[in-house]
Design a protein around this motif. Structure first.
Motif, short mmCIF file in Angstrom:
data_model
loop_
_atom_site.label_atom_id
_atom_site.label_comp_id
_atom_site.label_asym_id
_atom_site.label_seq_id
_atom_site.Cartn_x
_atom_site.Cartn_y
_atom_site.Cartn_z
N ALA A 92 -7.27 1.96 -5.61
CA ALA A 92 -7.64 0.54 -5.67
C ALA A 92 -6.86 -0.26 -4.62
O ALA A 92 -7.43 -1.15 -3.98
N ALA A 93 -5.58 0.08 -4.44
CA ALA A 93 -4.79 -0.63 -3.42
C ALA A 93 -5.33 -0.36 -2.02
O ALA A 93 -5.43 -1.27 -1.20
N TYR A 94 -5.73 0.88 -1.77
CA TYR A 94 -6.30 1.23 -0.47
C TYR A 94 -7.62 0.50 -0.25
O TYR A 94 -7.86 -0.06 0.82
N LEU B 107 0.83 -1.21 0.00
CA LEU B 107 0.00 0.00 0.00
C LEU B 107 0.87 1.25 0.00
O LEU B 107 0.61 2.20 -0.76
N ILE B 108 1.89 1.27 0.83
CA ILE B 108 2.80 2.41 0.90
C ILE B 108 3.50 2.64 -0.44
O ILE B 108 3.58 3.76 -0.93
N CYS C 142 -5.24 4.35 6.12
CA CYS C 142 -5.49 5.73 5.69
C CYS C 142 -4.28 6.61 6.00
O CYS C 142 -3.83 7.39 5.16
N LEU C 143 -3.75 6.47 7.20
CA LEU C 143 -2.58 7.26 7.59
C LEU C 143 -1.36 6.92 6.74
O LEU C 143 -0.66 7.81 6.26
N CYS C 144 -1.10 5.64 6.55
CA CYS C 144 0.07 5.22 5.76
C CYS C 144 -0.05 5.67 4.31
O CYS C 144 0.89 6.22 3.74
N ILE D 90 2.33 20.17 4.32
CA ILE D 90 1.17 20.06 5.21
C ILE D 90 -0.12 20.02 4.41
O ILE D 90 -0.99 19.17 4.65
N ILE D 91 -0.26 20.91 3.44
CA ILE D 91 -1.47 20.97 2.63
C ILE D 91 -1.59 19.72 1.76
O ILE D 91 -2.68 19.15 1.61
N LEU D 92 -0.50 19.28 1.16
CA LEU D 92 -0.53 18.08 0.33
C LEU D 92 -0.97 16.86 1.13
O LEU D 92 -1.84 16.11 0.70
N ILE D 93 -0.35 16.67 2.28
CA ILE D 93 -0.69 15.50 3.10
C ILE D 93 -2.13 15.59 3.60
O ILE D 93 -2.85 14.57 3.61
N ALA D 94 -2.57 16.78 3.96
CA ALA D 94 -3.97 16.93 4.41
C ALA D 94 -4.94 16.55 3.29
O ALA D 94 -5.93 15.84 3.53
#
Length: 163
Positions: free
Chosen positions: A53-55, A36-37, A70-72, A141-145
């Motif tokens: 699809a992997a998620y 997934l990562i 979700c976090l990973c 920060i914005i990208l990850i959010a």
């Protein structure tokens, strides 16, 4: 710590032993996380990928690990976008965008990066942010959010359809 005995006298030793035991007993879960990562990271770069699809497959197989997935996936996808951001920083800064484009950037700032997950234009947004030398920490920060929000919406959609 005496590894030959059934009981380890040190709490720290016991703690690491149980973690190692848990990882080895759940090796398929570990491999699923790593896949997934990898999918999430490469999907955010210019390389093709199918992180959604992997998620979804991961959450279907391991529903009790949906939050961790979700976090990973969000963090890996965000880091992949930061690779694109730094690739954009390699473009020459001498060539500046038109005044019209600069006016839009000043108006919207880094907020369009929330949509870096969109097909086609999503890959260009972090590249442009890097080329324009926008603040790297703010962009990250914005990208990850935005990426975390996308995976949360996918999870919500899966639960809505299934429930």
């Amino acid at each position: 710590c005496d590894w030959s005995s059934d009981v380890c006298s040190s709490d720290l030793c016991y703690f690491f032993f149980t973690i190692l035991l848990d990882i080895t007993q759940n090796m398929p879960l570990l491999y699923a996380y790593l896949a997934l990562i990898a999918s999430a990271f490469t999907s955010a770069t210019l390389l093709p990928g199918t992180s959604e699809a992997a998620y979804a497959a991961f959450v279907y197989q391991y529903p009790q690990h949906a939050l961790g997935a979700c976090l990973c996936a969000g963090l890996a996808n965000g880091l992949g976008s930061m690779v694109s951001y730094y690739m954009g920083r390699m473009f020459p800064a001498k060539k500046r965008p038109s005044e019209k484009v600069l006016a839009r950037i000043q108006r919207w700032g880094i907020w369009p990066l929330l949509f870096a997950w969109l097909p086609i234009i999503g890959d260009a947004l972090p590249l442009a942010a890097g080329w324009l030398r926008l603040n790297a920490l703010h962009c990250a920060i914005i990208l990850i959010a935005g990426k975390l929000l996308r995976y949360a919406v996918i999870y919500w959609g899966m639960n809505t359809v299934a429930g």
